[in-house]
Design an enzyme around this catalytic site. Structure first.
Site, PDB file in Angstrom:
ATOM      1  N   HIS A 294      24.090  43.279   8.114  1.00 36.26           N
ATOM      2  CA  HIS A 294      25.490  42.867   8.220  1.00 36.26           C
ATOM      3  C   HIS A 294      25.590  41.360   8.162  1.00 36.26           C
ATOM      4  CE1 HIS A 294      25.788  40.994  12.253  1.00 36.26           C
ATOM      5  NE2 HIS A 294      24.810  41.821  12.599  1.00 36.26           N
ATOM      6  N   CYS A 295      26.705  40.882   7.643  1.00 37.99           N
ATOM      7  CA  CYS A 295      27.117  39.485   7.791  1.00 37.99           C
ATOM      8  C   CYS A 295      28.426  39.527   8.566  1.00 37.99           C
ATOM      9  CB  CYS A 295      27.224  38.789   6.440  1.00 37.99           C
ATOM     10  SG  CYS A 295      28.170  39.679   5.190  1.00 37.99           S
ATOM     11  N   LYS A 296      29.458  38.869   8.093  1.00 39.27           N
ATOM     12  CA  LYS A 296      30.742  38.962   8.790  1.00 39.27           C
ATOM     13  C   LYS A 296      31.533  40.165   8.299  1.00 39.27           C
ATOM     14  CE  LYS A 296      32.627  35.347  10.349  1.00 39.27           C
ATOM     15  NZ  LYS A 296      33.257  34.021  10.519  1.00 39.27           N
ATOM     16  N   THR A 302      25.483  40.143   2.594  1.00 43.53           N
ATOM     17  CA  THR A 302      24.744  41.391   2.775  1.00 43.53           C
ATOM     18  C   THR A 302      24.361  42.007   1.439  1.00 43.53           C
ATOM     19  OG1 THR A 302      25.903  41.792   4.862  1.00 43.53           O
ATOM     20  CG2 THR A 302      24.878  43.680   3.798  1.00 43.53           C
TER      21      THR A 302
END
Length: 709
Positions: A294-296, A302
């Site tokens: 995950h990123c934001k 990602t």
């Protein structure tokens, strides 16, 4: 000589008909479908299906596809059903899109071509190259390219051919298998309130949005705490969490729960360094279970790192990776991350000796060297000329020249080159250059903006639905309309299965086994039994209840109503999120449909007409309190009854009893560890017996006598 009933091209309208399957399936693009000559013999023997407004892509900005995995599955199933029905009537099927003047014609056209090309690959055994040639053979105007979910002008356009090759590779490596795919489950977990995650490589890599320290809603987007994902990750053997964004939660929440956690931060909207890319590849290679990345928003950063690992491990091209990523999780890989993947393609291939790329590369390099040595004397430094023979072997420019319209005036045409070429990576006079790594006026990064847009679009899709009346049929027949059936499935031969209901109201594949539950009491929701018998596939009830609580839930109505026991099997599958979590307390769906009321009547032998489901209330004699926590039981045990559920069916219940009953009070025992149920008034108690011993001295004898009298 066999009579040819193929639909002929009508000279009165400008249209194209492309034959995909001889005398069976055609792809058409009609600017004006009303101009079709209905009196033509070939038209009478043809079933026309309008694809407009059947499916909708929720864009972030100017992106429009490709349609996601759920839409691809449903359209493929429907095409298979139409071909089966119309073939028995000696009729042909034409799936067409029309120019309705909304400016979406080119977008719908390329999405329809993508779905039909994927159908040929998945069900008809076509290669991606042959499928692309089929769908594009009769097109006079070339297909546009898919753009990314960035705010500014596209830096790269994804070619339709790359998307089809991504589907082909997914089928080859076992990532895609529609014989065991649950599109409702895919759509459920894709929603922001239900976790917002998708499997990219089933069983190995999952992409999801970034958790926060606590579950809350901010700017219309529900953020989830890490513990929300624990049950699902454990059930699907996800062992490692990779975080690419800033620290919005305490990593110890995952590590204390038994997960490995890795931080590989780089700026939102940017590209990773070689060090970060190599660390990510090493983490995925060394992880035995699944990896949740995950990123934001779980889209740009990602998708970029996942694509790097796919190129290294399986030898895919950058375009194939982006195509498959956007089919699984729309919006993946944004802005400068697209040319970055193309630049790192050969480098990722060189990191592995098992992806099958090196042997081909070495042979090709040796062949090219010999060719250059033999032709070094014939090098021409003048104008480059391509012979007709070599032009046939080169990939044509399949994207047409688009004319930009500003304020009602057409400006200079912009040539959009096919994806994968050097021209496609260079922006030709971009109208708007946006730095994807910069913050906007509200301090939001790229991930923040994408999260809010996704939540907004999904909320709007709940209140609005496509106009079903827009479907146009030119020949009256009993052919089913282009609506997606809720009971369509595919067997191992990739043929649609229609589960027919029996006389008792249940499907022919009904099984009498109990619901399989996990150790914490949640229901394991599967699609196939261990023997591979597809006749036991669950029939959709249409009354599924979706609920978000302290975990990720996907609750079928069969879990609420015991008589509708789930026919899901116990075989583990990895093609989509496979083990939905059921809440501890059942949640009911208020329904007013005749089928819902009929099911209530069958559940209630007394014949209650209320739409509120009832529950069995056992006779409770004592409630013990203990310090240790025990998992709640799904079904409360009845005194004097066996564990078999057949005995419960004989119990006649008129209405639930109130608890505690009238005239009953709950009193805490002296030991402080249990409660007793006693009458509210003690029988045969002398008035005043409960008064204190010194009452007479305080109130006086006279007042006390008057009070007692």
């Amino acid at each position: 000589m066999r009579e040819d009933h193929s639909p002929r091209r009508n000279n009165t309208i400008e249209n194209t008909l492309t034959e995909l399957l001889p005398n069976r399936l055609y792809f058409g693009c009609f600017p004006n479908p009303d101009a079709i000559d209905k009196s033509d013999k070939s038209v009478k023997k043809t079933c026309f299906i309008n694809i407009n407004n059947k499916f909708h892509y929720e864009p972030f900005y100017e992106d429009f596809g490709p349609w996601n995995l759920s839409v691809l599955y449903r359209l493929c199933v429907q095409v298979g059903k139409l071909l089966e029905v119309e073939e028995k009537r000696s009729r042909r099927v034409v799936l067409f899109c029309q120019d309705d003047g909304t400016g979406q014609y080119d977008k719908i056209r390329v999405n329809t071509a993508y779905v039909l090309g994927a159908y040929l690959i998945i069900y008809q055994g076509f290669s991606a190259d042959d499928a692309y040639l089929k769908v594009s053979s009769g097109e006079t105007v070339k297909f546009v390219g898919f753009r990314d979910a960035s705010m500014g002008s596209p830096q790269y356009l994804l070619h339709l051919h790359d998307v089809l090759r991504g589907i082909e590779k997914a089928l080859k490596f076992g990532w895609l298998d529609f014989s065991d795919f649950d599109y409702e489950e895919y759509e459920f977990y894709e929603r922001v309130e239900n976790g917002d995650f998708n499997w990219i490589i089933p069983g190995k890599i999952l992409s999801f949005c970034g958790p926060h320290n606590e579950s809350r809603e901010e700017n219309g987007y529900p953020y989830h705490a890490p513990d929300v994902y624990f049950d699902y990750f454990r059930e699907n053997k996800v062992s490692t969490i990779v975080r690419l964004n800033a620290k919005n939660y305490d990593a110890s929440k995952f590590t204390k729960a038994g997960f490995d956690h890795v931080d590989l931060f780089f700026i939102d909207g940017s590209t990773p360094s070689d060090e970060i890319m190599l660390k990510f590849i090493k983490v995925v290679d060394n992880t035995k279970g699944g990896v949740a990345v995950h990123c934001k928003a779980g889209l740009g950063r990602t998708g970029t790192l996942i694509a790097c690992w796919m190129m290294k491990e399986y030898g895919l091209t950058a375009g194939e990776c982006m195509g498959w990523l956007r089919v699984c999780r729309p919006g993946s890989v944004i802005g400068p991350q697209q040319p970055y993947l193309i630049e790192k393609q050969k480098f990722c291939w060189s990191l592995s000796q098992s992806n099958g790329v090196h042997l081909t590369q070495n042979k090709e390099e040796k062949r090219n060297v010999r060719r250059l040595v033999n032709q070094v004397d014939d090098i021409n430094l003048g104008e480059e000329r391509i012979s007709p023979k070599s032009r046939e072997n080169t990939r044509p420019n399949i994207l047409r020249r688009r004319v930009q319209v500003q304020n009602g005036r057409s400006t200079a045409p912009v040539t959009i080159a096919p994806a994968g070429t050097s021209e496609s990576r260079r922006s030709t006079k971009p109208s708007r250059v946006v730095d994807e790594t910069a913050l906007d006026d509200q301090g939001r990064s790229q991930g923040d903006r994408l999260l809010q847009l996704k939540a907004k679009h999904q909320h709007e899709s709940e209140t609005t639905s496509p106009n079903s009346s827009s479907s146009r049929r030119f020949v009256k027949s009993s052919t089913p309309q282009m609506t997606v059936p809720s009971q369509a499935y595919l067997n191992r031969n990739r043929e649609p299965i229609i589960v027919t209901p029996s006389k008792n109201g249940t499907s022919s594949g009904t099984s009498s086994r109990q619901l399989k539950t996990t150790p914490n009491g949640n229901v394991a929701y599967r699609t196939r039994n261990s023997s591979g018998n597809t006749t036991s596939t669950l029939t959709r009830t249409g009354n599924e209840s979706y609920r978000f609580h302290n975990s990720l839930f996907y609750e079928p109505a069969s879990a609420v109503f015991p008589s509708m026991a789930s026919r899901r099997s116990e075989t583990t599958r990895y093609l989509s999120p496979t083990t939905p979590i059921k809440p501890m307390s059942p949640s009911y769906t208020d329904g007013t449909s005749p089928r819902y009321k009929a099911r209530l009547r069958s559940e209630n032998p007394i014949g209650s007409t209320t739409s509120t489901p009832f529950s069995l209330q056992p006779q409770i004699t004592k409630c013990s309190l203990t310090a240790e926590s025990k998992p709640p039981k799904r079904i409360l045990s009845m005194p004097g009854t066996s564990k078999s559920t057949s005995s419960l069916k004989k119990i006649q219940v008129s209405r639930p009893r109130p608890y505690p009953s009238t005239g009953v009070r709950v009193e805490l025992c002296a030991n402080g560890k249990s409660y007793d149920i006693r009458p509210r008034k003690e029988a045969h108690v002398i008035p005043g017996a409960g008064l204190a011993a010194n009452t007479e001295a305080l109130l006086g004898v006279c007042k006390l006598v008057n009070t007692l009298s």
